[in-house]
Design an enzyme around this catalytic site. Structure first.
Site, short mmCIF file in Angstrom:
data_model
loop_
_atom_site.label_atom_id
_atom_site.label_comp_id
_atom_site.label_asym_id
_atom_site.label_seq_id
_atom_site.Cartn_x
_atom_site.Cartn_y
_atom_site.Cartn_z
CE LYS A 203 58.74 57.33 15.37
NZ LYS A 203 58.36 57.01 16.73
C1 5RP Z 1 62.72 55.95 19.30
C2 5RP Z 1 61.47 56.20 18.58
C3 5RP Z 1 60.54 57.14 19.22
O1 5RP Z 1 59.33 56.46 19.38
C4 5RP Z 1 60.37 58.36 18.38
O2 5RP Z 1 61.58 59.03 18.24
C5 5RP Z 1 59.23 59.27 18.82
O3 5RP Z 1 59.54 59.98 19.88
P1 5RP Z 1 59.94 61.53 19.85
O4 5RP Z 1 58.66 62.27 19.49
O5 5RP Z 1 60.39 61.78 21.25
O6 5RP Z 1 60.98 61.75 18.80
O7 5RP Z 1 61.21 55.67 17.55
O8 5RP Z 1 63.61 55.38 18.45
#
Ligand code: 5RP
Length: 293
Positions: A203
């Site tokens: 991610k």
């Molecule tokens: C927190 C994360 C979140 O899952 C990620 O940031 C996704 O959420 P957003 O779309 O609100 O950024 O990994 O550390």
């Protein structure tokens, strides 16, 4: 006991039809075992090869985030529209009904709060608990360039080793320190390190410039985080650009659950990710669903 007198002698072996041997549809995942591929197929829709992950694990370091004060009230109505829920085991056990059969991606790292140095994390879930909770994948934060970079990378490699024993994939979440530049150069470095060291998917954040070089140089699927709340049309444009530039989906939180109409917004995001809808059309869908209440 089967009636032996009635056994039929004629059999059909379909000698002219070779047994199918299909390549697995996800980038870089063809050599994985059956359990891993099956779990990934619960996350990434086999028809589109993409996913809408709904992220609401923010509480693991920042407590009751805006929009996540009552997950039972605010988030559970969104679940039917997500392919996957990304959350902590505490919320899974206490709030999510076990009758819900969506793929679960469980946050498996933790140990710090927003009041301290965030990169100082450890693995915070036993592999046995991940198995007990029937998760589709485990997620771990990786802080490339962060104060505890090495520790966070080793957390990831340990999780990959543990998960591999039981066929559970690992999602590496690239976490960017406040002082770091969020650009394609940084994300090429971070995503590639995660993939080289065994993450099954990664991610990252979307960047306007050269994002396609990030997806091209990462040998496993990439999903994008939504980041801070944007106007709905802008968030849909970001998701669309990311998909067109090679992302395999979104792992979106605040841009869905902090929207004025979260149930409408997640459906609009789905339209972009799975139906190749334009951001403008998806925004029209959002407005229509919102007006319908
Ligand atoms: C927190 C994360 C979140 O899952 C990620 O940031 C996704 O959420 P957003 O779309 O609100 O950024 O990994 O550390």
């Amino acid at each position: 006991m089967a009636d032996l007198d009635a056994v039929k002698e004629t059999k059909e072996y379909y000698l002219d039809i070779p047994q199918k041997s299909e390549a697995f549809y996800l980038k870089g995942s063809n050599a994985l075992g059956w359990g891993m591929q099956n779990r990934l197929a619960r996350i990434f829709n086999p028809k589109t090869g993409r996913t809408v992950m709904l992220a609401f694990d923010h509480g693991y370091f920042q407590g009751a985030t805006t929009g996540l004060e009552r997950i039972d009230v605010n988030i559970m109505p969104l679940a039917p529209y997500a392919d996957t829920l990304m959350l902590t085991r505490g919320i899974l056990r206490s709030v999510v009904p076990p009758s819900m059969t969506k793929a679960i991606v469980m946050r498996a790292s933790g140990g710090t709060s927003m009041l301290k140095e965030l990169s100082n994390e450890e693995i915070a879930v036993d592999i046995e608990d991940s198995i007990r909770m029937n998760v589709a994948a485990m997620a771990v934060q990786v802080f490339i360039g962060g104060e505890h970079e090495k520790q966070s990378i080793i957390n990831m490699t340990k999780l990959v080793d543990q998960g591999t024993r039981y066929g559970i994939p690992t999602l590496a979440v690239t976490a960017v320190g406040k002082e770091m530049v969020r650009d394609a150069r940084y994300f090429r470095l971070a995503t590639r390190i995660c993939a080289e060291l065994g993450a099954h998917y990664v991610k990252t954040y979307y960047v306007e410039k050269d994002f396609e070089t990030v997806t091209a140089s990462c040998p496993v699927p990439i999903v994008i985080a939504g980041g801070k709340k944007l106007p709905e049309l802008d968030a849909l444009k970001m998701a669309c650009n990311a998909i067109q530039q090679g992302a395999a989906g979104v792992d979106m939180g605040r841009n869905i659950f902090q929207s004025d109409a979260p149930v409408s917004m997640i459906q609009a995001v789905r339209a972009v990710v799975h139906d190749n809808e334009s951001p403008e059309k998806a925004f029209e869908l959002y407005e229509t669903l919102k007006a319908e209440g």
